[in-house]
Design a protein around this motif. Structure first.
Motif, short mmCIF file in Angstrom:
data_model
loop_
_atom_site.label_atom_id
_atom_site.label_comp_id
_atom_site.label_asym_id
_atom_site.label_seq_id
_atom_site.Cartn_x
_atom_site.Cartn_y
_atom_site.Cartn_z
N LYS A 76 0.83 -1.19 0.00
CA LYS A 76 0.00 0.00 0.00
C LYS A 76 0.86 1.24 0.00
N ASP A 77 0.45 2.20 -0.78
CA ASP A 77 1.20 3.44 -0.87
C ASP A 77 0.87 4.30 0.33
N ASN A 78 1.89 4.74 1.06
CA ASN A 78 1.67 5.57 2.24
C ASN A 78 2.00 7.04 1.97
N SER A 79 2.13 7.40 0.70
CA SER A 79 2.44 8.78 0.37
C SER A 79 1.14 9.54 0.11
N GLY A 80 1.13 10.80 0.52
CA GLY A 80 -0.03 11.63 0.26
C GLY A 80 -1.18 11.36 1.21
N ALA A 81 -2.27 12.10 1.00
CA ALA A 81 -3.44 11.98 1.86
C ALA A 81 -4.16 10.67 1.61
N LEU A 82 -4.90 10.22 2.60
CA LEU A 82 -5.68 9.00 2.45
C LEU A 82 -6.87 9.27 1.53
N ALA A 83 -7.27 8.24 0.82
CA ALA A 83 -8.37 8.37 -0.12
C ALA A 83 -9.72 8.32 0.60
N TYR A 84 -10.73 8.88 -0.04
CA TYR A 84 -12.10 8.73 0.42
C TYR A 84 -12.69 7.48 -0.24
N VAL A 85 -13.40 6.70 0.55
CA VAL A 85 -14.11 5.55 0.00
C VAL A 85 -15.41 6.08 -0.60
N LEU A 111 -19.05 5.59 -3.15
CA LEU A 111 -20.09 4.72 -3.68
C LEU A 111 -20.89 5.53 -4.68
N GLU A 112 -20.91 5.07 -5.93
CA GLU A 112 -21.57 5.77 -7.02
C GLU A 112 -21.09 7.22 -7.11
N GLY A 113 -19.79 7.38 -6.90
CA GLY A 113 -19.18 8.69 -7.06
C GLY A 113 -19.30 9.61 -5.86
N LYS A 114 -19.96 9.16 -4.79
CA LYS A 114 -20.15 10.00 -3.60
C LYS A 114 -19.30 9.47 -2.45
N LYS A 115 -18.71 10.40 -1.70
CA LYS A 115 -17.94 10.00 -0.53
C LYS A 115 -18.85 9.32 0.50
N ARG A 116 -18.40 8.20 1.01
CA ARG A 116 -19.22 7.44 1.95
C ARG A 116 -19.02 7.93 3.38
N ARG A 117 -20.13 8.30 4.01
CA ARG A 117 -20.12 8.72 5.41
C ARG A 117 -20.61 7.57 6.28
N VAL A 118 -20.27 7.63 7.54
CA VAL A 118 -20.78 6.66 8.49
C VAL A 118 -22.29 6.86 8.62
N TYR A 165 -16.22 10.55 7.45
CA TYR A 165 -16.03 9.89 6.16
C TYR A 165 -15.14 8.66 6.32
N ILE A 166 -15.47 7.60 5.59
CA ILE A 166 -14.66 6.39 5.60
C ILE A 166 -13.46 6.63 4.69
N ARG A 167 -12.26 6.38 5.22
CA ARG A 167 -11.03 6.68 4.49
C ARG A 167 -10.12 5.45 4.46
N SER A 168 -9.18 5.44 3.54
CA SER A 168 -8.14 4.40 3.50
C SER A 168 -7.01 4.85 2.60
N ARG A 169 -5.88 4.19 2.73
CA ARG A 169 -4.79 4.44 1.78
C ARG A 169 -5.10 3.73 0.48
N VAL A 170 -4.31 4.00 -0.53
CA VAL A 170 -4.54 3.37 -1.84
C VAL A 170 -3.47 2.33 -2.10
N GLY A 197 -3.73 2.78 -7.41
CA GLY A 197 -4.52 3.97 -7.14
C GLY A 197 -5.90 3.71 -6.60
N ASN A 198 -6.19 2.46 -6.20
CA ASN A 198 -7.51 2.13 -5.67
C ASN A 198 -7.48 2.10 -4.14
N PRO A 199 -8.51 2.64 -3.47
CA PRO A 199 -8.56 2.54 -2.01
C PRO A 199 -8.61 1.07 -1.59
N ILE A 200 -7.86 0.72 -0.55
CA ILE A 200 -7.94 -0.66 -0.05
C ILE A 200 -9.24 -0.86 0.73
N ILE A 201 -9.89 0.22 1.12
CA ILE A 201 -11.19 0.30 1.77
C ILE A 201 -11.14 -0.16 3.22
#
Length: 242
Positions: free
Chosen positions: A44-53, A55-62, A195-200, A204-208
């Protein structure tokens, strides 16, 4: 007929050129170990900000929730606003992965004991058995001391919907499974805004999600998966700094 012969000659020439130029490079990469396996759980790439997870193009919130914790207090998603926190689904009578997951979270709790803006949300998938009293005993057994670590119980359908649809973390009653229930040993990471976040990964895909079933001292597992508790700690600190 002559035209077809010319075509065959050109095709053969192209294949020959490809072999001369590219095959040695591919062999070299394999020998040097630079070919990356297409598996999002390996590196997993640990560079840069963590990605937003998303769904259908929208950031997923709890999703919103209000449940009772081990101290018989009502806890909602609003109680975690302004905090970075880890989400898990478990049950106290789980004989397999839950003890490992809990010990990993206790390790994270102890590592981040000085962080006031960090918490953990644990949802029991067997709330009919895991009352507040049972959850309190479980917390004492494992050394859960963080005031922002809530072990929650409530309506079973609500919690299972929160797992399967809210977080897409599988949880279900399976009579033949150890303890009678099955769930994935995954942790979700949530930022201060919910927001649910993860590294990529390397593509370039979030590991989720982060695997919670391997202790940090074990390193990579038999399939070569990278140690997930280590990278989860790194990513929690990264969100705390945002």
């Amino acid at each position: 007929m002559k035209k077809n012969n010319y075509t065959y000659v050109w095709v053969s020439l192209i294949i020959l050129i490809f072999g001369i130029i590219f095959i040695p490079k591919i062999v070299t990469r394999i020998q040097e170990g630079t070919v990356i396996e297409n598996d999002r759980m390996h590196r997993k790439d640990n560079s840069g900000a963590l990605a937003y997870v998303t769904l259908e193009g929208k950031k997923r919130r709890v999703p919103e929730f209000t449940l009772q914790n081990q101290d018989s207090l009502l806890i909602s998603n609003r109680d975690y606003e302004g905090k970075v926190y880890v989400v898990e689904f478990f049950f106290t009578r789980c004989p397999s992965i839950c003890p490992i997951m809990t010990r990993n979270l206790v390790d994270i709790q102890n590592t981040l004991s000085d962080e006031r803006d960090f918490g953990i949300a644990s949802f029991s998938i067997t709330p009919h058995f895991d009352t507040s009293r049972v959850l309190k005993e479980y917390a004492e057994q494992y050394g859960i001391t963080d005031l922002d670590w809530n072990l929650m119980t409530g309506d079973r359908e609500v919690i299972h919907d929160l797992a399967n649809n809210g977080f897409n973390i599988f949880a279900a009653e399976v009579p033949d499974a150890p303890g009678g229930f099955e769930h994935s040993g995954l942790f979700a990471l949530v930022d201060k805004k919910g927001y649910i976040r993860s590294r990529v990964d390397d593509f370039g895909n979030p590991i989720i999600y982060y695997r919670g079933t391997i202790t940090e001292t074990e390193g990579a597992n038999a399939e070569g998966e990278t140690q997930q508790i280590t990278i989860l700690k790194e990513d929690i600190r990264k969100l705390l700094e945002e």
